[in-house]
Design an enzyme around this catalytic site. Structure first.
Site, PDB file in Angstrom:
ATOM      1  N   TRP A  54      18.104  18.810  47.870  1.00 19.33           N
ATOM      2  CA  TRP A  54      16.671  18.538  47.720  1.00 19.33           C
ATOM      3  C   TRP A  54      16.090  19.293  46.533  1.00 19.33           C
ATOM      4  CZ3 TRP A  54      12.269  21.408  47.446  1.00 19.33           C
ATOM      5  CH2 TRP A  54      11.064  20.701  47.524  1.00 19.33           C
ATOM      6  N   ARG A  95      -6.877  -3.963   9.036  1.00 19.51           N
ATOM      7  CA  ARG A  95      -6.559  -5.387   9.020  1.00 19.51           C
ATOM      8  C   ARG A  95      -5.039  -5.581   9.040  1.00 19.51           C
ATOM      9  NH1 ARG A  95      -5.579  -9.032   4.929  1.00 19.51           N
ATOM     10  NH2 ARG A  95      -5.954  -7.401   3.368  1.00 19.51           N
ATOM     11  N   TYR A 136      14.646  17.659  43.114  1.00 21.99           N
ATOM     12  CA  TYR A 136      13.239  17.896  42.804  1.00 21.99           C
ATOM     13  C   TYR A 136      13.105  18.473  41.392  1.00 21.99           C
ATOM     14  CZ  TYR A 136       8.497  19.786  43.201  1.00 21.99           C
ATOM     15  OH  TYR A 136       7.171  20.092  42.988  1.00 21.99           O
ATOM     16  N   THR A 169       0.807  -1.217   0.000  1.00 19.26           N
ATOM     17  CA  THR A 169       0.000   0.000   0.000  1.00 19.26           C
ATOM     18  C   THR A 169       0.843   1.270   0.000  1.00 19.26           C
ATOM     19  OG1 THR A 169      -0.129   0.094   2.424  1.00 19.26           O
ATOM     20  CG2 THR A 169      -1.821  -1.185   1.274  1.00 19.26           C
ATOM     21  N   ASP A 208      14.243  14.233  51.442  1.00 20.21           N
ATOM     22  CA  ASP A 208      12.858  14.681  51.497  1.00 20.21           C
ATOM     23  C   ASP A 208      12.139  14.115  52.725  1.00 20.21           C
ATOM     24  OD1 ASP A 208      10.427  15.842  49.912  1.00 20.21           O
ATOM     25  OD2 ASP A 208       9.824  13.823  50.519  1.00 20.21           O
ATOM     26  N   CYS A 212      -0.460   6.740   7.502  1.00 20.12           N
ATOM     27  CA  CYS A 212      -1.822   6.210   7.480  1.00 20.12           C
ATOM     28  C   CYS A 212      -2.810   7.300   7.905  1.00 20.12           C
ATOM     29  CB  CYS A 212      -1.909   5.014   8.433  1.00 20.12           C
ATOM     30  SG  CYS A 212      -3.573   4.345   8.639  1.00 20.12           S
TER      31      CYS A 212
END
Length: 485
Positions: free
Chosen positions: A418, A41, A422, A30, A438, A65
């Site tokens: 920290w 299909r 983060y 195709t 934390d 497609c």
């Protein structure tokens, strides 16, 4: 990227959503290429060719497609350094990164050589970055033609084409169609909003993702209401300032998020959609994450690591949140937006301002910021951070070198491990970030030592950021406690 044809065909036969976006299948009879979840299909095995990217399929002469629409496939997430670099470059290209800049500038921003970037990209996607960019522009144009009523001229410009003539010629050459043949909506220059869809690999715990963002929403800039996330947007595209709003909600019964953008953002569509994919962690592969986390992930399947729509905004919000509650930090961030941001008229009462960019914050005087209720040390930290971002010394976006960025962050006043970790979780999109000190993480693990927490977290590599989210969820009001330094 290595492609195993037998595995790909099995995934295609099963229409396995886990592989959506991981590869594309082209059908020689195709001349069309599809996603592995295409409802058409299933073709015979000997008629299938498999590709690592849509660009590679198009480079081999296949066209997309019209049923499964390859431009809607979910993105990627990776912790491997080389693949992470390639996919970060792809994400930047998807967002229009080669429209305003050349490849050398993009390589410099990511801290690698142009040659290394090209090699890593070719190995992962099977084409050059420039060929990939051309395919993505065409796919974006196809998406805009299908999903919006924008005039063809506006579509060409929004997709990054400098010439409508070049756009029309390339579209006909590649897709064997006139652009107007994809029209589903009538064209209108007075369309107030644009609608799109973003795909993800299920499951997605939307309620908890939205709750996390809602608890951290900046007043006037973000709002969460009735299962919908909304925010204001301020971007620059090809030297033009673009401002507007957006809204995101889940599509019932389908692995899709519905996105509505104000028409004023038409020329920033690729960047806005790319930022939303990061914000909602749509490139996540939940089965792979849950397999590593084991029992920790069982209570909340599909839990994601919320990213950042804007890295600088997230950084300011994180600095403001040090040693105070989440709610108090949101209040302060809202004051910053109202004082330094730009007013914006929107259809929503809760959205009134855009958040100021790094240049604006860096140039502001300290006294007005202090009058907003921000303590002096935080004011200094925010302004130094803003200057580093404005000057390009600090890049807070996925693809930036993680270790180098962490070191640069921690070299700034007022930013410790920290905050850096983060921001690695959210702004850098680093799935292995782990803020060991934390409060919520330590409490959930029953530990008092960050070193001991890191040791226990080794079992969750390379998805420790997801482990953090699950640990926070395991605590009552864990979100409130989890964002204190």
């Amino acid at each position: 990227m290595w492609i195993n044809d037998d595995v790909c065909y099995q995934a295609l036969t099963a229409r396995d959503a886990r592989f959506d976006g991981q590869f594309f299948v082209a059908v020689v009879t195709t001349g069309v290429y599809c996603r592995p979840v295409c409802p058409a299909r299933v073709p015979r095995r000997d008629n299938c060719r498999f590709f690592a990217s849509a660009a590679a399929a198009e480079a081999d002469g296949y066209r997309p497609c019209l049923r499964c629409r390859p431009e809607l496939a979910p993105g990627h997430a990776s912790v491997d350094a080389r693949r992470r670099l390639a996919r970060a470059v792809a994400a930047r290209i998807d967002e229009g990164g080669l429209t305003d800049n050349h490849l050398g500038a993009l390589a410099a921003e990511l801290g690698v050589s142009d040659r290394h970037l090209r090699r890593a990209f070719g190995d992962e996607f099977g084409v050059s970055p420039v060929a990939y960019a051309q395919t993505q522009r065409l796919l974006l144009a196809k998406r805009l033609l299908t999903d919006t009523g924008l005039p063809v001229t506006e579509v060409a410009l929004a997709a990054g084409f400098g010439s409508v003539r070049r756009f029309n010629a390339l579209f006909r050459q590649r897709y064997r169609l006139q652009p107007s043949q994809l029209r589903r909506l009538p064209t209108s220059r007075h369309q107030d909003s644009l609608d799109f869809q973003l795909a993800y690999r299920p499951p997605l715990d939307w309620p908890r993702l939205l709750a996390f963002l809602g608890q951290r929403a900046i007043a006037g800039v973000e709002a969460v209401d009735d299962g919908v996330y909304r925010r204001t947007v301020a971007l620059s595209r090809q030297g033009q300032a673009l401002r507007g709003w957006l809204a995101v909600r889940p599509v019932p019964g389908r692995p899709l998020l519905a996105v509505t953008l104000s028409a004023s953002l038409a020329r920033a569509v690729p960047e806005v959609l790319g930022r939303l994919q990061r914000l909602f962690d749509l490139g996540c592969q939940p089965q792979e994450v849950s397999a590593r986390l084991g029992e920790l992930a069982e209570a909340h399947p599909g839990l994601r690591v919320p990213g950042a729509f804007d890295g600088f905004e997230a950084a300011v919000r994180a600095v403001l949140g040090q040693q105070i509650t989440v709610r108090a930090a949101c209040t302060l961030a809202g004051r910053v937006a109202a004082a330094l941001g730009e007013p914006l008229a929107t259809p929503f009462a809760g959205l009134t301002h855009t958040f100021p960019d790094a240049e604006r914050v860096a140039e502001s005087r300290a006294d007005p910021l202090g009058e907003l209720g921000i303590i002096r040390t935080r004011v200094k930290a925010i302004q130094v951070l803003a200057r580093a971002c404005a000057d390009g010394d600090l890049v807070l976006a996925p693809g930036a070198a993680v270790e180098d960025t962490l070191a640069r962050l921690q070299a700034l006043p007022g930013i410790g491990d920290w905050t850096a970790q983060y921001l690695a979780m959210r702004a850098l999109g680093w799935p292995d970030a782990f803020p060991a000190a934390d409060y919520g993480v330590l409490k959930a693990l029953g530990e008092t030592s960050p070193a001991r927490a890191r040791e226990r977290a080794e079992a969750w590599r390379p998805w420790r950021a997801y482990a953090v989210m699950h640990l926070w969820q395991s605590l009552e009001k864990g979100e409130e406690k989890g964002e204190r330094q």
